[in-house]
Design a protein around this motif. Sequence first.
Motif, PDB file in Angstrom:
ATOM      1  N   LEU A  17       0.825  -1.212   0.000  1.00 54.52           N
ATOM      2  CA  LEU A  17       0.000   0.000   0.000  1.00 54.52           C
ATOM      3  C   LEU A  17       0.863   1.268   0.000  1.00 54.52           C
ATOM      4  O   LEU A  17       0.463   2.289  -0.568  1.00 54.52           O
ATOM      5  CB  LEU A  17      -0.933  -0.011   1.207  1.00 54.52           C
ATOM      6  CG  LEU A  17      -2.048  -1.060   1.167  1.00 54.52           C
ATOM      7  CD1 LEU A  17      -2.775  -1.130   2.504  1.00 54.52           C
ATOM      8  CD2 LEU A  17      -3.039  -0.753   0.049  1.00 54.52           C
ATOM      9  N   ASP A  61       1.629   2.184  -3.537  1.00 53.76           N
ATOM     10  CA  ASP A  61       0.503   2.313  -4.459  1.00 53.76           C
ATOM     11  C   ASP A  61       0.409   3.766  -4.950  1.00 53.76           C
ATOM     12  O   ASP A  61       0.181   4.686  -4.148  1.00 53.76           O
ATOM     13  CB  ASP A  61      -0.794   1.907  -3.751  1.00 53.76           C
ATOM     14  CG  ASP A  61      -1.979   1.908  -4.686  1.00 53.76           C
ATOM     15  OD1 ASP A  61      -2.277   0.849  -5.259  1.00 53.76           O
ATOM     16  OD2 ASP A  61      -2.607   2.981  -4.841  1.00 53.76           O
ATOM     17  N   GLU A  78      -1.759   5.404  -6.870  1.00 52.07           N
ATOM     18  CA  GLU A  78      -3.070   6.064  -6.763  1.00 52.07           C
ATOM     19  C   GLU A  78      -3.278   6.612  -5.357  1.00 52.07           C
ATOM     20  O   GLU A  78      -3.706   7.755  -5.169  1.00 52.07           O
ATOM     21  CB  GLU A  78      -4.178   5.064  -7.122  1.00 52.07           C
ATOM     22  CG  GLU A  78      -5.566   5.677  -7.091  1.00 52.07           C
ATOM     23  CD  GLU A  78      -6.664   4.654  -7.355  1.00 52.07           C
ATOM     24  OE1 GLU A  78      -7.788   5.076  -7.728  1.00 52.07           O
ATOM     25  OE2 GLU A  78      -6.407   3.439  -7.172  1.00 52.07           O
ATOM     26  N   LYS A  91      -9.285  -0.785  -1.848  1.00 50.31           N
ATOM     27  CA  LYS A  91      -8.193  -1.764  -1.889  1.00 50.31           C
ATOM     28  C   LYS A  91      -8.318  -2.787  -0.759  1.00 50.31           C
ATOM     29  O   LYS A  91      -7.992  -3.966  -0.937  1.00 50.31           O
ATOM     30  CB  LYS A  91      -6.848  -1.038  -1.834  1.00 50.31           C
ATOM     31  CG  LYS A  91      -6.622  -0.179  -3.074  1.00 50.31           C
ATOM     32  CD  LYS A  91      -5.269   0.461  -3.121  1.00 50.31           C
ATOM     33  CE  LYS A  91      -5.147   1.367  -4.345  1.00 50.31           C
ATOM     34  NZ  LYS A  91      -5.293   0.650  -5.628  1.00 50.31           N
TER      35      LYS A  91
END
Length: 298
Positions: A68, A71, A73, A93
Amino acid sequence: MKIFDSKINRYIFLVLVITAIILSFIFYKLTQIDKNDNLLSQLENGLTTTRYLFEEQKRYALSLSLLLSQDQELKNSFLKKDRRQSFIIVNKKINLLKKLQNSSFDVQIHNKDLTTYIRSWDFTKKDIPLESFRQGLVKVAKENKPLVSIELGKRLNIKAISPIFNNNEQIGSIEVIIGFDYLENELKQKGYETFILLENSYLNIADTLIENKKIQNYTLVNDNKNNISSLEKFNLEKLKDYGYFTSEKKAFSYFSIYSLNREKLGYIIIALSNDDNIIIDNSYEKKRVINNSGIIIE
């Protein structure tokens, strides 16, 4: 002659009786030793299994936090400080990973100043100072390295924290929080009950556990409806780093859980039936090995 034969017969009978008694006693003792060894073997296997599952969950939490933290985004929304977008992305997610891996976890993102950016379970909470009681968070901010450990917050959980970088600069961190449900369910399938105990002295921090069941100087962290009466007759203050003990109907394996600062937080205890009322009370101390995952009992 008959009297002589009668005496011999009585002597032989007496010898046979004594021999039968001795053999019965030896057989009983061997049976008890065998039962004791079998129970101890089950307890040792249970302890090994519990430790493995515990470490497996820590590794899983760490891998999720690393995933994460990278990530793009999510990172873009964090850079823009768009909390609503970050909240939506994180939960999207989380739900995807829950479906793919049948796992349950929460996420918290922290600002660079070690305050709360968002919590996946409560959008309203923000800008809460965490530095004073979150040892792991402070360590990650100072060392720029991921960390997974048992850490106290409002709850007692496995917490994995990874720094978030932008152009090689740490701009915050992301935390994956996993409870003990998976561990408890896996052990239940193997025939074990699980008790996660936290010392009551830490309830000023883990205040969401205040209403949970108490036993001696400890609070039951996992399911507060769990039956802890089987532990009540044993003096929990006698427990060391790990070991085995029994009550009239239950047999237990346990190991300690520690904070990053080597403070003993409590114990993970598993239980199985003790149908033969075997008495075991073995407790041991072992060295603690420190690594990036916190403190592990070897």
